[in-house]
Scaffold this motif. Sequence first.
Motif, PDB file in Angstrom:
ATOM      1  N   MET A   1       0.842  -1.196   0.000  1.00 31.83           N
ATOM      2  CA  MET A   1       0.000   0.000   0.000  1.00 31.83           C
ATOM      3  C   MET A   1       0.874   1.242   0.000  1.00 31.83           C
ATOM      4  O   MET A   1       1.920   1.261   0.622  1.00 31.83           O
ATOM      5  CB  MET A   1      -0.922  -0.003   1.220  1.00 31.83           C
ATOM      6  N   THR A   2       0.425   2.254  -0.698  1.00 37.24           N
ATOM      7  CA  THR A   2       1.243   3.452  -0.911  1.00 37.24           C
ATOM      8  C   THR A   2       0.652   4.631  -0.171  1.00 37.24           C
ATOM      9  O   THR A   2      -0.526   4.892  -0.273  1.00 37.24           O
ATOM     10  CB  THR A   2       1.324   3.785  -2.404  1.00 37.24           C
ATOM     11  N   TRP A   3       1.436   5.299   0.557  1.00 40.98           N
ATOM     12  CA  TRP A   3       1.073   6.562   1.186  1.00 40.98           C
ATOM     13  C   TRP A   3       1.868   7.666   0.506  1.00 40.98           C
ATOM     14  O   TRP A   3       3.080   7.474   0.252  1.00 40.98           O
ATOM     15  CB  TRP A   3       1.428   6.554   2.653  1.00 40.98           C
ATOM     16  N   GLY A   4       0.500   8.294   0.345  1.00 41.08           N
ATOM     17  CA  GLY A   4       1.043   9.429  -0.277  1.00 41.08           C
ATOM     18  C   GLY A   4       2.534   9.319  -0.650  1.00 41.08           C
ATOM     19  O   GLY A   4       2.810   8.259  -1.123  1.00 41.08           O
TER      20      GLY A   4
ATOM     21  N   SER B   1      10.726  11.789  -2.010  1.00 38.50           N
ATOM     22  CA  SER B   1       9.819  12.359  -3.004  1.00 38.50           C
ATOM     23  C   SER B   1       8.655  11.413  -3.281  1.00 38.50           C
ATOM     24  O   SER B   1       7.510  11.813  -3.343  1.00 38.50           O
ATOM     25  CB  SER B   1      10.567  12.675  -4.306  1.00 38.50           C
ATOM     26  N   ASP B   2       8.922  10.136  -3.439  1.00 36.93           N
ATOM     27  CA  ASP B   2       7.889   9.113  -3.605  1.00 36.93           C
ATOM     28  C   ASP B   2       8.284   7.943  -2.721  1.00 36.93           C
ATOM     29  O   ASP B   2       9.451   7.575  -2.655  1.00 36.93           O
ATOM     30  CB  ASP B   2       7.795   8.644  -5.066  1.00 36.93           C
ATOM     31  N   PHE B   3       7.321   7.336  -2.078  1.00 34.69           N
ATOM     32  CA  PHE B   3       7.666   6.231  -1.196  1.00 34.69           C
ATOM     33  C   PHE B   3       6.519   5.232  -1.099  1.00 34.69           C
ATOM     34  O   PHE B   3       5.350   5.555  -1.332  1.00 34.69           O
ATOM     35  CB  PHE B   3       8.043   6.731   0.202  1.00 34.69           C
ATOM     36  N   THR B   4       6.875   4.015  -0.772  1.00 38.68           N
ATOM     37  CA  THR B   4       5.928   2.924  -0.635  1.00 38.68           C
ATOM     38  C   THR B   4       6.308   2.097   0.588  1.00 38.68           C
ATOM     39  O   THR B   4       7.492   1.840   0.823  1.00 38.68           O
ATOM     40  CB  THR B   4       5.931   2.024  -1.884  1.00 38.68           C
ATOM     41  N   PHE B   5       5.311   1.694   1.376  1.00 37.71           N
ATOM     42  CA  PHE B   5       5.521   0.833   2.530  1.00 37.71           C
ATOM     43  C   PHE B   5       4.973  -0.560   2.241  1.00 37.71           C
ATOM     44  O   PHE B   5       3.882  -0.695   1.683  1.00 37.71           O
ATOM     45  CB  PHE B   5       4.818   1.386   3.779  1.00 37.71           C
TER      46      PHE B   5
ATOM     47  N   ALA C   1       5.386   8.411   6.057  1.00 36.87           N
ATOM     48  CA  ALA C   1       6.618   9.192   6.044  1.00 36.87           C
ATOM     49  C   ALA C   1       6.296  10.615   5.647  1.00 36.87           C
ATOM     50  O   ALA C   1       5.490  10.858   4.747  1.00 36.87           O
ATOM     51  CB  ALA C   1       7.643   8.596   5.079  1.00 36.87           C
ATOM     52  N   LYS C   2       6.917  11.557   6.332  1.00 35.24           N
ATOM     53  CA  LYS C   2       6.733  12.966   6.030  1.00 35.24           C
ATOM     54  C   LYS C   2       8.096  13.627   6.057  1.00 35.24           C
ATOM     55  O   LYS C   2       8.779  13.610   7.077  1.00 35.24           O
ATOM     56  CB  LYS C   2       5.798  13.626   7.057  1.00 35.24           C
ATOM     57  N   GLU C   3       8.482  14.190   4.891  1.00 39.30           N
ATOM     58  CA  GLU C   3       9.812  14.770   4.735  1.00 39.30           C
ATOM     59  C   GLU C   3      10.855  13.699   5.051  1.00 39.30           C
ATOM     60  O   GLU C   3      10.938  12.705   4.351  1.00 39.30           O
ATOM     61  CB  GLU C   3       9.943  16.020   5.618  1.00 39.30           C
TER      62      GLU C   3
ATOM     63  N   LEU D   1       9.128  -2.537   5.171  1.00 36.57           N
ATOM     64  CA  LEU D   1      10.025  -2.137   4.097  1.00 36.57           C
ATOM     65  C   LEU D   1       9.572  -0.808   3.511  1.00 36.57           C
ATOM     66  O   LEU D   1       8.419  -0.650   3.107  1.00 36.57           O
ATOM     67  CB  LEU D   1      10.049  -3.202   2.996  1.00 36.57           C
ATOM     68  N   LEU D   2      10.481   0.146   3.490  1.00 33.11           N
ATOM     69  CA  LEU D   2      10.228   1.458   2.901  1.00 33.11           C
ATOM     70  C   LEU D   2      11.073   1.588   1.642  1.00 33.11           C
ATOM     71  O   LEU D   2      12.300   1.469   1.677  1.00 33.11           O
ATOM     72  CB  LEU D   2      10.585   2.576   3.888  1.00 33.11           C
ATOM     73  N   GLU D   3      10.414   1.819   0.503  1.00 30.70           N
ATOM     74  CA  GLU D   3      11.099   2.073  -0.760  1.00 30.70           C
ATOM     75  C   GLU D   3      10.795   3.503  -1.170  1.00 30.70           C
ATOM     76  O   GLU D   3       9.637   3.929  -1.130  1.00 30.70           O
ATOM     77  CB  GLU D   3      10.625   1.099  -1.837  1.00 30.70           C
ATOM     78  N   ALA D   4      11.819   4.257  -1.568  1.00 30.52           N
ATOM     79  CA  ALA D   4      11.609   5.681  -1.805  1.00 30.52           C
ATOM     80  C   ALA D   4      12.611   6.245  -2.800  1.00 30.52           C
ATOM     81  O   ALA D   4      13.710   5.710  -2.986  1.00 30.52           O
ATOM     82  CB  ALA D   4      11.702   6.461  -0.491  1.00 30.52           C
ATOM     83  N   ASP D   5      12.223   7.330  -3.442  1.00 23.48           N
ATOM     84  CA  ASP D   5      13.127   8.185  -4.191  1.00 23.48           C
ATOM     85  C   ASP D   5      13.424   9.416  -3.345  1.00 23.48           C
ATOM     86  O   ASP D   5      12.770   9.664  -2.331  1.00 23.48           O
ATOM     87  CB  ASP D   5      12.520   8.586  -5.528  1.00 23.48           C
ATOM     88  N   LEU D   6      14.398  10.191  -3.756  1.00 28.07           N
ATOM     89  CA  LEU D   6      14.851  11.338  -2.966  1.00 28.07           C
ATOM     90  C   LEU D   6      14.902  12.592  -3.820  1.00 28.07           C
ATOM     91  O   LEU D   6      14.972  12.530  -5.037  1.00 28.07           O
ATOM     92  CB  LEU D   6      16.245  11.056  -2.404  1.00 28.07           C
ATOM     93  N   HIS D   7      14.859  13.739  -3.139  1.00 25.88           N
ATOM     94  CA  HIS D   7      15.046  15.007  -3.828  1.00 25.88           C
ATOM     95  C   HIS D   7      15.714  15.997  -2.885  1.00 25.88           C
ATOM     96  O   HIS D   7      15.674  15.838  -1.664  1.00 25.88           O
ATOM     97  CB  HIS D   7      13.720  15.564  -4.345  1.00 25.88           C
ATOM     98  N   LEU D   8      16.339  17.008  -3.466  1.00 29.96           N
ATOM     99  CA  LEU D   8      16.994  18.049  -2.679  1.00 29.96           C
ATOM    100  C   LEU D   8      15.964  19.057  -2.193  1.00 29.96           C
ATOM    101  O   LEU D   8      14.966  19.323  -2.844  1.00 29.96           O
ATOM    102  CB  LEU D   8      18.040  18.776  -3.513  1.00 29.96           C
TER     103      LEU D   8
END
Length: 486
Positions: free
Chosen positions: A1-4, A466-470, A399-401, A478-485
Motif C-alpha cells: 500500500m502506498t502513502w502518499g 519524493s515518492d515512497f511505498t511501505f 513518512a513525512k519529509e 520495508l520502505l522504498e523511496a526516491d529522494l530530492h533536494l
Amino acid sequence: MTWGPDNVRKWSTLALLAIMGTALTAATDPGFVAMISQKGLDFACQQGVVELQKELQAISVPDFSGVFKIKHLGKGSYEFYSMAVDGFHIPNPEIEMLPSDGLRLSIKDASIKINGRWTSRKNFLKASGNFDLRIQGVSISADLMLGSDSSGHITTICSNCDSHIDSVRIKISGSMLGWLIQLFHRKIETSLKNIIYKKICKIVRNSVSSKLQPYLKTLPVVYRVDDVTSIDYRLVAPLTTTNQFLEGQLKGEFFWRGHQGPLPIHPPVMRFVPNSDYMVCMGISDYFFNTAVFAYQESGTLKITLGDPSVSVDGRFQLNTDFLKTFLPKVAKKFPSMGVQLLISVPSSTHLSIRPSGLSFNPKLEIQAFVVLPNASLVPLFVLGMVRRKTNASLEVDAKENRLVGEMKLGSRLLLELKESKFGPFKVEYLEDVINYIVSTLVLPKINERLRRGFPLPLPAGIQFSDFTFYPYQNFLLLEADLHLI
C-alpha cells in the motif's frame, strides 16, 4: 500500500547517501537496514559533480614564459598571462561501487576552455593579443573510501586519483605577428597541458579533505528525538556492496537519554529483495518500534495524570467521589464530594508485531485511582488492568519529509479487570465506559500528537523523500523511496 544547499551539501550527498551511519558496534543483528541502489548513487553523483565542476572551474593557471628560436630570425621571447578557466564541461559523470567499502567517480570526455593574454618580443618588435585554449578528452577517476573514526563519525578520503588529457589546441588572435606564436604552439600546448593535468587531482583531493570531510563530521550518529529519547543509527557491520546496492546495517535503537544499557529484546532477522527502481530501500524492524516503547516506558514518560477539571462530558459524569457511590459507597461516604485522580500508565513494555497484514499490538495499561484530599495528599482506592488478549490496537505508518510518522487506532473497547481495591471488590463494568471515554478522547489524542511529530530517519541534511511505498513483512516494515533536494 502506498502513502502518499548549499554547495557543500550537494557535494557531500555522494558519500552521505552511501553510509547512512557511522561507527561499528558489538551487535550482530541490525534493527534498521538501509540500501542504496545504483539509481540513488547516480542521483548523488549528479549533485556532487555540480559542485566539483565549480571547484574545477576555479583552477588557477599561473603565468608562464619562454624563449623561441627561429631559423634566420634568431631568438625571441613570449609570455602568457591573465589566464582563467572560462568553462569546465563534464558531460556524463558515473559512479560505481567498489568491491570493498568505497565508491569510484569516473568522468570521461570532459572539456576545458581557458582564455588569456599573450605577449611576444623579438628585438625591437613586440606583439600581443588574446588566446583561447581548448582542452579536450579530459578524464578523471577518483576513489572515495568510506569509514568511521573513534568518535563514530563518518570518514572519507580520496584514496586514488588519476586524470588524463587527450588533446590541447590553442588559438591566437589580436596581432598580425601571432603567427610567431603559432610556430611553436606545440610547446605552449604541452606546457599548459602539464599545468592543468597536475592541478585536476589536487583539486579533487582538496575538495574531499577540506570540504567534504569537515561536513561529514557535522552529521550526528545519534539523532535527538525529543527531551527524553534519541535514536542510535550506528553501523553494526561493515558496509557491503553488490553490483546494484550498497548496504548499511544500522543499530536502529531508541534509548532513554537518562540511561542506555542492554535491552531485554533483540532484533529479528530481516530478509528482503530490494527494488532497484527506487533510490533507497529501508528495512525497519519491529525492534526499532519496540525500543521506542521501552525507552519511553523506562523514562516514566508513558504516564498521564487526570483529575476532575479535565474530565467531564456534558454533565454525564464528574470524576469525583460522588460518581463512585454507585459501586463504592464506602468511598463516597468517607470522602464526600472530593476529587478523584486517575494515573494511567504502561506498567511494562508493549510488544508491537509487524506481519504481512500490518502493524498491531495488545496495549497494556494500568489505571490507579486516588482520592484527592483537601491538603492535596492522595488516598489510594483501586488499581485496574486490561484483560489480556481482549483488546488490540494498530499502528498506521507514514513518512513525512525525512521523518517516520504514525497514527494509533484501537480495534475494540478496552476490557478491564480489578487488580487491587482498598475498599472491597466492585463490578468493573461500571467504570469501563468512563475509562474508554478518557482513553479515546484524552489519552489516544496525546499519543497520536506525538506520533504525528514523527521520528527522524537516517537521511543526510538537505534530502527528503519524493515518492515512497511501505510494505509490511514478517517482523519488519520495508520502505522504498526516491529522494530530492530541498
